[in-house]
Design a protein around this motif. Sequence first.
Motif, PDB file in Angstrom:
ATOM      1  N   MET A  24      53.619  16.847  17.133  1.00  0.00           N
ATOM      2  CA  MET A  24      53.707  15.552  16.505  1.00  0.00           C
ATOM      3  C   MET A  24      52.491  14.739  16.912  1.00  0.00           C
ATOM      4  O   MET A  24      52.174  14.680  18.088  1.00  0.00           O
ATOM      5  CB  MET A  24      54.985  14.857  16.991  1.00  0.00           C
ATOM      6  N   PRO A  25      51.811  14.096  15.979  1.00  0.00           N
ATOM      7  CA  PRO A  25      50.648  13.305  16.368  1.00  0.00           C
ATOM      8  C   PRO A  25      51.072  12.079  17.165  1.00  0.00           C
ATOM      9  O   PRO A  25      52.170  11.565  16.983  1.00  0.00           O
ATOM     10  CB  PRO A  25      50.026  12.902  15.022  1.00  0.00           C
ATOM     11  N   PRO A  26      50.191  11.595  18.038  1.00  0.00           N
ATOM     12  CA  PRO A  26      50.528  10.405  18.814  1.00  0.00           C
ATOM     13  C   PRO A  26      50.780   9.225  17.888  1.00  0.00           C
ATOM     14  O   PRO A  26      50.176   9.095  16.837  1.00  0.00           O
ATOM     15  CB  PRO A  26      49.286  10.164  19.673  1.00  0.00           C
ATOM     16  N   SER A  27      51.695   8.382  18.289  1.00  0.00           N
ATOM     17  CA  SER A  27      51.958   7.146  17.548  1.00  0.00           C
ATOM     18  C   SER A  27      52.332   6.084  18.560  1.00  0.00           C
ATOM     19  O   SER A  27      52.630   6.382  19.707  1.00  0.00           O
ATOM     20  CB  SER A  27      53.081   7.350  16.520  1.00  0.00           C
ATOM     21  N   PRO A  28      52.324   4.830  18.133  1.00  0.00           N
ATOM     22  CA  PRO A  28      52.659   3.787  19.094  1.00  0.00           C
ATOM     23  C   PRO A  28      54.084   3.968  19.620  1.00  0.00           C
ATOM     24  O   PRO A  28      54.968   4.413  18.893  1.00  0.00           O
ATOM     25  CB  PRO A  28      52.550   2.499  18.275  1.00  0.00           C
TER      26      PRO A  28
ATOM     27  N   GLY B 168      66.267   8.925  16.577  1.00  0.00           N
ATOM     28  CA  GLY B 168      64.985   8.878  15.899  1.00  0.00           C
ATOM     29  C   GLY B 168      64.817  10.019  14.921  1.00  0.00           C
ATOM     30  O   GLY B 168      65.704  10.860  14.753  1.00  0.00           O
ATOM     31  N   ALA B 169      63.661  10.029  14.283  1.00  0.00           N
ATOM     32  CA  ALA B 169      63.310  11.088  13.332  1.00  0.00           C
ATOM     33  C   ALA B 169      62.870  12.322  14.112  1.00  0.00           C
ATOM     34  O   ALA B 169      62.180  12.218  15.122  1.00  0.00           O
ATOM     35  CB  ALA B 169      62.199  10.625  12.411  1.00  0.00           C
ATOM     36  N   ALA B 170      63.292  13.497  13.621  1.00  0.00           N
ATOM     37  CA  ALA B 170      63.003  14.743  14.342  1.00  0.00           C
ATOM     38  C   ALA B 170      62.269  15.737  13.456  1.00  0.00           C
ATOM     39  O   ALA B 170      62.480  15.796  12.247  1.00  0.00           O
ATOM     40  CB  ALA B 170      64.301  15.373  14.834  1.00  0.00           C
ATOM     41  N   THR B 171      61.431  16.517  14.112  1.00  0.00           N
ATOM     42  CA  THR B 171      60.787  17.664  13.477  1.00  0.00           C
ATOM     43  C   THR B 171      60.980  18.869  14.396  1.00  0.00           C
ATOM     44  O   THR B 171      61.214  18.713  15.595  1.00  0.00           O
ATOM     45  CB  THR B 171      59.281  17.431  13.250  1.00  0.00           C
ATOM     46  N   ILE B 172      60.893  20.037  13.813  1.00  0.00           N
ATOM     47  CA  ILE B 172      60.995  21.264  14.606  1.00  0.00           C
ATOM     48  C   ILE B 172      59.711  22.061  14.404  1.00  0.00           C
ATOM     49  O   ILE B 172      59.159  22.091  13.308  1.00  0.00           O
ATOM     50  CB  ILE B 172      62.248  22.087  14.230  1.00  0.00           C
ATOM     51  N   SER B 173      59.246  22.675  15.495  1.00  0.00           N
ATOM     52  CA  SER B 173      57.975  23.382  15.431  1.00  0.00           C
ATOM     53  C   SER B 173      58.001  24.662  16.253  1.00  0.00           C
ATOM     54  O   SER B 173      58.606  24.711  17.319  1.00  0.00           O
ATOM     55  CB  SER B 173      56.856  22.480  15.961  1.00  0.00           C
ATOM     56  N   THR B 174      57.299  25.669  15.735  1.00  0.00           N
ATOM     57  CA  THR B 174      57.047  26.897  16.494  1.00  0.00           C
ATOM     58  C   THR B 174      55.570  26.989  16.871  1.00  0.00           C
ATOM     59  O   THR B 174      55.129  28.021  17.373  1.00  0.00           O
ATOM     60  CB  THR B 174      57.453  28.146  15.686  1.00  0.00           C
ATOM     61  N   ASP B 175      54.820  25.918  16.623  1.00  0.00           N
ATOM     62  CA  ASP B 175      53.411  25.884  17.004  1.00  0.00           C
ATOM     63  C   ASP B 175      53.309  26.192  18.500  1.00  0.00           C
ATOM     64  O   ASP B 175      53.963  25.528  19.314  1.00  0.00           O
ATOM     65  CB  ASP B 175      52.816  24.505  16.712  1.00  0.00           C
ATOM     66  N   PRO B 176      52.524  27.201  18.881  1.00  0.00           N
ATOM     67  CA  PRO B 176      52.471  27.613  20.294  1.00  0.00           C
ATOM     68  C   PRO B 176      52.129  26.478  21.258  1.00  0.00           C
ATOM     69  O   PRO B 176      52.708  26.401  22.345  1.00  0.00           O
ATOM     70  CB  PRO B 176      51.408  28.712  20.315  1.00  0.00           C
TER      71      PRO B 176
ATOM     72  N   HIS C 219      61.852  33.664  18.680  1.00  0.00           N
ATOM     73  CA  HIS C 219      61.881  32.540  17.737  1.00  0.00           C
ATOM     74  C   HIS C 219      62.067  31.190  18.428  1.00  0.00           C
ATOM     75  O   HIS C 219      62.675  30.282  17.863  1.00  0.00           O
ATOM     76  CB  HIS C 219      62.953  32.741  16.663  1.00  0.00           C
ATOM     77  N   LEU C 220      61.538  31.035  19.656  1.00  0.00           N
ATOM     78  CA  LEU C 220      61.645  29.783  20.390  1.00  0.00           C
ATOM     79  C   LEU C 220      60.926  28.672  19.623  1.00  0.00           C
ATOM     80  O   LEU C 220      59.856  28.876  19.052  1.00  0.00           O
ATOM     81  CB  LEU C 220      61.044  29.942  21.787  1.00  0.00           C
ATOM     82  N   ALA C 221      61.535  27.499  19.625  1.00  0.00           N
ATOM     83  CA  ALA C 221      60.981  26.339  18.922  1.00  0.00           C
ATOM     84  C   ALA C 221      61.255  25.090  19.743  1.00  0.00           C
ATOM     85  O   ALA C 221      62.091  25.086  20.651  1.00  0.00           O
ATOM     86  CB  ALA C 221      61.623  26.211  17.542  1.00  0.00           C
ATOM     87  N   VAL C 222      60.545  24.034  19.409  1.00  0.00           N
ATOM     88  CA  VAL C 222      60.763  22.745  20.054  1.00  0.00           C
ATOM     89  C   VAL C 222      61.104  21.706  18.982  1.00  0.00           C
ATOM     90  O   VAL C 222      60.464  21.644  17.935  1.00  0.00           O
ATOM     91  CB  VAL C 222      59.544  22.305  20.892  1.00  0.00           C
ATOM     92  N   VAL C 223      62.148  20.941  19.250  1.00  0.00           N
ATOM     93  CA  VAL C 223      62.491  19.791  18.420  1.00  0.00           C
ATOM     94  C   VAL C 223      61.857  18.580  19.083  1.00  0.00           C
ATOM     95  O   VAL C 223      62.035  18.359  20.283  1.00  0.00           O
ATOM     96  CB  VAL C 223      64.021  19.589  18.323  1.00  0.00           C
ATOM     97  N   GLU C 224      61.096  17.822  18.312  1.00  0.00           N
ATOM     98  CA  GLU C 224      60.455  16.612  18.820  1.00  0.00           C
ATOM     99  C   GLU C 224      61.083  15.415  18.111  1.00  0.00           C
ATOM    100  O   GLU C 224      61.132  15.374  16.885  1.00  0.00           O
ATOM    101  CB  GLU C 224      58.954  16.654  18.578  1.00  0.00           C
TER     102      GLU C 224
END
Length: 133
Positions: free
Chosen positions: A1-5, A88-96, A119-124
């Motif tokens: 996730m890109p940085p945000s305030p 909050g809003a969530a995204t899921i990623s498998t980006d290493p 298939h490990l992933a992170v929810v941000e």
Amino acid sequence: MPPSPRLTVLSAEAEAFLAENHICTFTTLRPDGSPHTAPVRFTWESESGLARVMTTMTRRKARNLLVAPGSRVSVCQSAGWRWITLEGAATISTDPDRVMEGIRRYTKRYRSPPPQPPHLAVVEIRVDRVLGG
């Protein structure tokens, strides 16, 4: 996730509670709109207001987020009468890189790495609402 305030500022007491080691609940919405709640461990990055949950792409919570990227979720930590819910809003990623950051923070908080099945992933979760605390 890109940085945000940073969207939320927590009290020192709330930050201290979030640093404690408790099992939490994580709620996503199924495609039919009904809630799915599962026990999880999570990490909290107060500087950016980002919470992370490690999972696999085959779990219900992951599949819910794949169907509706950016949907709202909550993670709730409780211990006795104390509780705090982060939403909050969530995204899921498998980006290493993102998965490794999730693993690094998890390992630091819980003093051991998370299970690492395929298939490990992170929810941000970009936290924008805090209840309790």
